[in-house]
Design a protein around this motif. Structure first.
Motif, PDB file in Angstrom:
ATOM      1  N   GLY A 101      33.574  35.542 -11.505  1.00  0.00           N
ATOM      2  CA  GLY A 101      34.126  36.330 -10.926  1.00  0.00           C
ATOM      3  C   GLY A 101      34.585  35.962  -9.090  1.00  0.00           C
ATOM      4  N   ALA A 102      33.841  34.769  -9.197  1.00  0.00           N
ATOM      5  CA  ALA A 102      34.207  33.804  -8.250  1.00  0.00           C
ATOM      6  C   ALA A 102      36.095  33.474  -8.435  1.00  0.00           C
ATOM      7  CB  ALA A 102      33.504  32.938  -7.964  1.00  0.00           C
ATOM      8  N   PHE A 103      35.700  33.241  -9.734  1.00  0.00           N
ATOM      9  CA  PHE A 103      37.427  32.400  -9.786  1.00  0.00           C
ATOM     10  C   PHE A 103      38.326  33.445 -10.004  1.00  0.00           C
ATOM     11  CE2 PHE A 103      40.694  32.328 -13.795  1.00  0.00           C
ATOM     12  CZ  PHE A 103      41.281  30.974 -13.667  1.00  0.00           C
ATOM     13  N   LEU A 104      37.883  35.195 -10.989  1.00  0.00           N
ATOM     14  CA  LEU A 104      38.547  36.700  -9.671  1.00  0.00           C
ATOM     15  C   LEU A 104      39.550  36.622  -8.970  1.00  0.00           C
ATOM     16  CD1 LEU A 104      37.380  38.257 -12.703  1.00  0.00           C
ATOM     17  CD2 LEU A 104      39.183  37.348 -13.013  1.00  0.00           C
ATOM     18  N   GLU A 105      38.118  36.548  -8.343  1.00  0.00           N
ATOM     19  CA  GLU A 105      38.645  36.503  -6.017  1.00  0.00           C
ATOM     20  C   GLU A 105      39.288  35.706  -5.698  1.00  0.00           C
ATOM     21  OE1 GLU A 105      37.820  38.292  -3.356  1.00  0.00           O
ATOM     22  OE2 GLU A 105      37.555  39.214  -4.719  1.00  0.00           O
ATOM     23  N   ILE A 106      38.911  34.541  -5.761  1.00  0.00           N
ATOM     24  CA  ILE A 106      40.137  33.609  -5.800  1.00  0.00           C
ATOM     25  C   ILE A 106      41.345  33.738  -6.282  1.00  0.00           C
ATOM     26  CG2 ILE A 106      40.243  30.550  -4.674  1.00  0.00           C
ATOM     27  CD1 ILE A 106      38.019  31.361  -3.930  1.00  0.00           C
ATOM     28  N   LEU A 107      41.555  34.094  -7.134  1.00  0.00           N
ATOM     29  CA  LEU A 107      42.866  33.980  -7.946  1.00  0.00           C
ATOM     30  C   LEU A 107      43.838  35.708  -7.509  1.00  0.00           C
ATOM     31  CD1 LEU A 107      44.600  33.652 -10.685  1.00  0.00           C
ATOM     32  CD2 LEU A 107      43.739  36.202 -11.472  1.00  0.00           C
ATOM     33  N   SER A 108      42.261  36.272  -6.919  1.00  0.00           N
ATOM     34  CA  SER A 108      43.503  37.502  -6.116  1.00  0.00           C
ATOM     35  C   SER A 108      43.928  37.309  -4.705  1.00  0.00           C
ATOM     36  CB  SER A 108      41.917  38.263  -6.396  1.00  0.00           C
ATOM     37  OG  SER A 108      42.227  38.850  -8.065  1.00  0.00           O
ATOM     38  N   ILE A 109      43.158  36.406  -4.161  1.00  0.00           N
ATOM     39  CA  ILE A 109      43.625  35.974  -2.415  1.00  0.00           C
ATOM     40  C   ILE A 109      44.665  35.611  -2.408  1.00  0.00           C
ATOM     41  CG2 ILE A 109      42.197  34.552  -0.618  1.00  0.00           C
ATOM     42  CD1 ILE A 109      39.458  35.199  -1.362  1.00  0.00           C
ATOM     43  N   ALA A 110      44.662  34.403  -3.803  1.00  0.00           N
ATOM     44  CA  ALA A 110      46.141  33.290  -3.866  1.00  0.00           C
ATOM     45  C   ALA A 110      47.213  34.790  -4.167  1.00  0.00           C
ATOM     46  CB  ALA A 110      45.531  32.254  -4.480  1.00  0.00           C
ATOM     47  N   ALA A 111      46.862  35.321  -4.703  1.00  0.00           N
ATOM     48  CA  ALA A 111      48.235  36.264  -5.336  1.00  0.00           C
ATOM     49  C   ALA A 111      48.499  37.435  -4.028  1.00  0.00           C
ATOM     50  CB  ALA A 111      47.951  37.378  -6.154  1.00  0.00           C
ATOM     51  N   ALA A 112      47.557  37.802  -3.747  1.00  0.00           N
ATOM     52  CA  ALA A 112      47.874  38.532  -2.435  1.00  0.00           C
ATOM     53  C   ALA A 112      48.589  37.379  -0.619  1.00  0.00           C
ATOM     54  CB  ALA A 112      46.517  38.915  -1.195  1.00  0.00           C
ATOM     55  N   GLU A 113      48.685  35.984  -0.534  1.00  0.00           N
ATOM     56  CA  GLU A 113      49.165  35.859   0.202  1.00  0.00           C
ATOM     57  C   GLU A 113      50.481  35.827  -0.595  1.00  0.00           C
ATOM     58  OE1 GLU A 113      49.947  32.842   2.945  1.00  0.00           O
ATOM     59  OE2 GLU A 113      48.031  34.281   2.581  1.00  0.00           O
ATOM     60  N   ILE A 114      50.816  35.603  -1.683  1.00  0.00           N
ATOM     61  CA  ILE A 114      52.138  35.735  -2.203  1.00  0.00           C
ATOM     62  C   ILE A 114      52.585  36.561  -2.521  1.00  0.00           C
ATOM     63  CG2 ILE A 114      52.318  33.234  -2.817  1.00  0.00           C
ATOM     64  CD1 ILE A 114      51.747  33.377  -5.670  1.00  0.00           C
ATOM     65  N   GLY A 115      53.107  37.836  -1.849  1.00  0.00           N
ATOM     66  CA  GLY A 115      53.023  39.414  -2.310  1.00  0.00           C
ATOM     67  C   GLY A 115      52.046  39.760  -3.254  1.00  0.00           C
ATOM     68  N   TYR A 116      51.516  39.414  -3.824  1.00  0.00           N
ATOM     69  CA  TYR A 116      51.096  40.106  -5.734  1.00  0.00           C
ATOM     70  C   TYR A 116      49.904  41.051  -5.481  1.00  0.00           C
ATOM     71  CZ  TYR A 116      54.578  38.013  -7.870  1.00  0.00           C
ATOM     72  OH  TYR A 116      56.790  37.639  -8.171  1.00  0.00           O
ATOM     73  N   GLU A 117      49.567  42.078  -6.132  1.00  0.00           N
ATOM     74  CA  GLU A 117      48.539  42.111  -6.329  1.00  0.00           C
ATOM     75  C   GLU A 117      48.198  42.438  -7.852  1.00  0.00           C
ATOM     76  OE1 GLU A 117      46.476  46.944  -6.109  1.00  0.00           O
ATOM     77  OE2 GLU A 117      47.890  47.075  -5.192  1.00  0.00           O
ATOM     78  N   THR A 118      46.771  42.111  -7.565  1.00  0.00           N
ATOM     79  CA  THR A 118      46.466  41.626  -9.549  1.00  0.00           C
ATOM     80  C   THR A 118      45.354  42.717  -9.879  1.00  0.00           C
ATOM     81  OG1 THR A 118      43.984  40.742  -8.529  1.00  0.00           O
ATOM     82  CG2 THR A 118      45.643  39.269  -9.337  1.00  0.00           C
ATOM     83  N   GLN A 119      46.057  43.754 -10.513  1.00  0.00           N
ATOM     84  CA  GLN A 119      45.255  44.426 -11.180  1.00  0.00           C
ATOM     85  C   GLN A 119      44.236  44.399 -12.392  1.00  0.00           C
ATOM     86  OE1 GLN A 119      48.634  47.701 -12.849  1.00  0.00           O
ATOM     87  NE2 GLN A 119      48.839  48.087 -10.109  1.00  0.00           N
ATOM     88  N   ILE A 120      43.254  44.330 -12.609  1.00  0.00           N
ATOM     89  CA  ILE A 120      42.148  43.783 -13.399  1.00  0.00           C
ATOM     90  C   ILE A 120      41.250  44.429 -14.044  1.00  0.00           C
ATOM     91  CG2 ILE A 120      40.119  42.394 -13.401  1.00  0.00           C
ATOM     92  CD1 ILE A 120      40.868  41.020 -10.925  1.00  0.00           C
ATOM     93  N   ASN A 121      41.825  44.938 -15.479  1.00  0.00           N
ATOM     94  CA  ASN A 121      41.670  45.791 -16.787  1.00  0.00           C
ATOM     95  C   ASN A 121      39.724  45.084 -16.985  1.00  0.00           C
ATOM     96  OD1 ASN A 121      40.431  47.452 -18.171  1.00  0.00           O
ATOM     97  ND2 ASN A 121      41.163  47.176 -19.787  1.00  0.00           N
ATOM     98  N   LEU A 122      38.677  44.938 -16.946  1.00  0.00           N
ATOM     99  CA  LEU A 122      38.058  43.941 -16.844  1.00  0.00           C
ATOM    100  C   LEU A 122      37.049  44.542 -18.288  1.00  0.00           C
ATOM    101  CD1 LEU A 122      35.335  44.005 -13.753  1.00  0.00           C
ATOM    102  CD2 LEU A 122      36.623  41.737 -14.847  1.00  0.00           C
ATOM    103  N   PHE A 123      36.873  43.595 -18.973  1.00  0.00           N
ATOM    104  CA  PHE A 123      35.904  44.198 -20.537  1.00  0.00           C
ATOM    105  C   PHE A 123      36.692  44.622 -21.931  1.00  0.00           C
ATOM    106  CE2 PHE A 123      32.046  42.341 -17.482  1.00  0.00           C
ATOM    107  CZ  PHE A 123      32.662  40.796 -18.180  1.00  0.00           C
ATOM    108  N   PRO A 124      38.187  44.217 -21.808  1.00  0.00           N
ATOM    109  CA  PRO A 124      38.801  45.359 -22.500  1.00  0.00           C
ATOM    110  C   PRO A 124      38.835  45.355 -23.355  1.00  0.00           C
ATOM    111  CG  PRO A 124      40.106  43.361 -23.028  1.00  0.00           C
ATOM    112  CD  PRO A 124      39.053  43.267 -21.117  1.00  0.00           C
ATOM    113  N   MET A 125      37.787  44.033 -24.005  1.00  0.00           N
ATOM    114  CA  MET A 125      36.923  44.762 -25.904  1.00  0.00           C
ATOM    115  C   MET A 125      35.255  44.783 -25.653  1.00  0.00           C
ATOM    116  SD  MET A 125      39.389  41.998 -27.661  1.00  0.00           S
ATOM    117  CE  MET A 125      38.559  42.646 -29.338  1.00  0.00           C
ATOM    118  N   GLY A 126      35.489  45.476 -24.831  1.00  0.00           N
ATOM    119  CA  GLY A 126      34.156  46.354 -24.794  1.00  0.00           C
ATOM    120  C   GLY A 126      32.579  44.905 -24.015  1.00  0.00           C
ATOM    121  N   GLU A 127      31.819  44.953 -22.919  1.00  0.00           N
ATOM    122  CA  GLU A 127      31.057  43.918 -22.587  1.00  0.00           C
ATOM    123  C   GLU A 127      30.492  43.076 -23.213  1.00  0.00           C
ATOM    124  OE1 GLU A 127      27.287  44.574 -19.040  1.00  0.00           O
ATOM    125  OE2 GLU A 127      27.995  46.604 -20.333  1.00  0.00           O
ATOM    126  N   PRO A 128      29.934  41.779 -23.371  1.00  0.00           N
ATOM    127  CA  PRO A 128      28.952  41.228 -24.395  1.00  0.00           C
ATOM    128  C   PRO A 128      28.197  40.981 -23.921  1.00  0.00           C
ATOM    129  CG  PRO A 128      31.213  40.030 -22.540  1.00  0.00           C
ATOM    130  CD  PRO A 128      30.672  41.221 -22.075  1.00  0.00           C
TER     131      PRO A 128
END
Length: 380
Positions: A101-128
């Motif tokens: 989860g921390a990885f996903l948050e840092i990824l999103s913060i970095a994306a916003a810095e260069i003009g992108y939004e991250t659309q994140i679909n969690l566990f697309p094949m079901g929750e493990p």
């Protein structure tokens, strides 16, 4: 996220004064801190730029359990690396999921810095359940948009400071309140306490007990020791795990004063130093902060990781040092009594989960934890 940086330093005071240090010269491509300097520099693909930041996220035992593949021109598939489990101390992969989860948050913060939004679909094949698996944890699509986040500037400065904190500089109530300010959420609760409060003193004792319980549980101790990287050569080779390096350590290795066997053996100086290591750390804490989720599923774990990443970055902005001390939250049998008492101290309701616990204070400057580099996380 246990640290052994200070184990056995007392042994070096007299016996090694005249012994030349033994160590390895780092090659440029094996520099364990290279990933922290100008991450993503020169990358034309915005996904790679953001991933170079995401691998700097906090994570348990510095396992860096992240794998990604690039799909098409705008998508990332994100996976948990099942080869990097912590079966003894994190038997259900809960803490590793928080690191994801921390990885996903840092990824999103970095994306916003260069003009992108991250659309994140969690566990697309079901929750493990009950363990994380090798199916995608998330599909992440980059789309134009997003608002820059001031926390971006702090990504390369963020640390988990595992040293003793300054006892003469307490965290004030106003600073704690500012640290605990977070976006309204129906999924998570963030709380804290300061030295002098009965709640803080209880957590201080419980974190000491929990760390000692981990050391006294052979399988848990072995897991940490197996992940120790002792001296510059091992740190440069693996660039992960628990780095242990200080002046004279190479000579101590050469003389047999530091060995994994001694660290595992009760009655040795090495073992006793490890057992007592967290006492001064907990005693120097100016307070504790914790994260509680309103559910116990994988979605809550990832949300907790995202919130913790922001909390750690916010602490950095305030000059507050932070160190996860989550041994008391681990789910193996030997920790059960301490875990239950810790949950009682923070007032945990039966349907909620105490996801993170960290000490806070003011500390000196510390080096960044090693990172393996972006190429190690790319699936081909």
């Amino acid at each position: 996220m246990t640290d052994r940086r200070t184990i056995l330093q007392l042994l070096a005071i007299s016996s090694l004064a005249a012994v030349p240090a033994v160590g390895a010269t780092l090659k440029p491509n094996s520099d364990p801190a290279a990933a922290w300097r100008n991450p993503g520099a020169g990358e034309k693909d915005p996904r790679l730029y953001c991933l170079a930041h995401a691998i700097l996220a906090p994570n348990p035992h510095n396992r860096q359990p992240w794998l990604v593949s690039l799909e098409g021109e705008d998508t990332i598939k994100f996976y948990f690396d099942t080869s990097r489990r912590l079966p003894a101390t994190d038997p259900y992969d809960r803490q590793l999921a928080i690191g994801c989860g921390a990885f996903l948050e840092i990824l999103s913060i970095a994306a916003a810095e260069i003009g992108y939004e991250t659309q994140i679909n969690l566990f697309p094949m079901g929750e493990p359940q009950p363990y994380l698996d090798d199916k995608p944890m998330a599909h992440i699509r980059f789309v134009k948009g997003g608002t820059k986040d001031p926390l971006y500037a702090l990504i390369t400065q963020r640390r988990s400071n595992k040293e003793a904190y300054d006892p003469k500089k307490p965290v004030r109530a106003e600073a704690l309140q500012e640290l605990l300010t977070m976006e309204p959420s129906d999924k998570l609760t963030l709380a804290g306490t300061l030295s002098g409060d009965a709640q803080c003193e209880s957590l201080r004792q419980l974190t000491i007990q929990a760390y000692r319980r981990e050391i006294e549980t052979p399988v848990a101790l072995k897991e940490s020791i197996d992940l120790m990287r002792i001296g510059k050569a091992e740190i440069a080779k693996y660039r992960d795990g628990i780095d242990l390096d200080f002046p004279g350590i190479g000579a101590m290795q050469a003389m047999g004063l530091i060995t994994r066997e001694k660290m595992m053996t009760p009655g040795t100086t090495a073992y006793q130093q490890g057992l007592e290591q967290y006492d001064p750390l907990a005693k120097s804490a100016s307070g504790y902060v914790w994260l509680i989720s309103n559910s116990k599923d994988r979605f809550a774990e990832l949300a907790a990781g995202r919130a913790y990443a922001r909390l750690n970055l916010r602490a950095t902005s305030l000059g507050i040092a932070m160190h996860p001390m989550s041994q008391a939250l681990q789910e193996y049998a030997e920790m059960g009594t301490i875990k239950a008492e810790t949950e009682k101290v923070v007032g945990l309701a039966p349907d909620k989960c105490l996801q993170m616990l960290a000490r806070i204070g003011y500390g000196g400057k510390v080096s960044p934890s090693p990172r393996r580099g972006l190429a190690e996380h790319l699936r081909t």
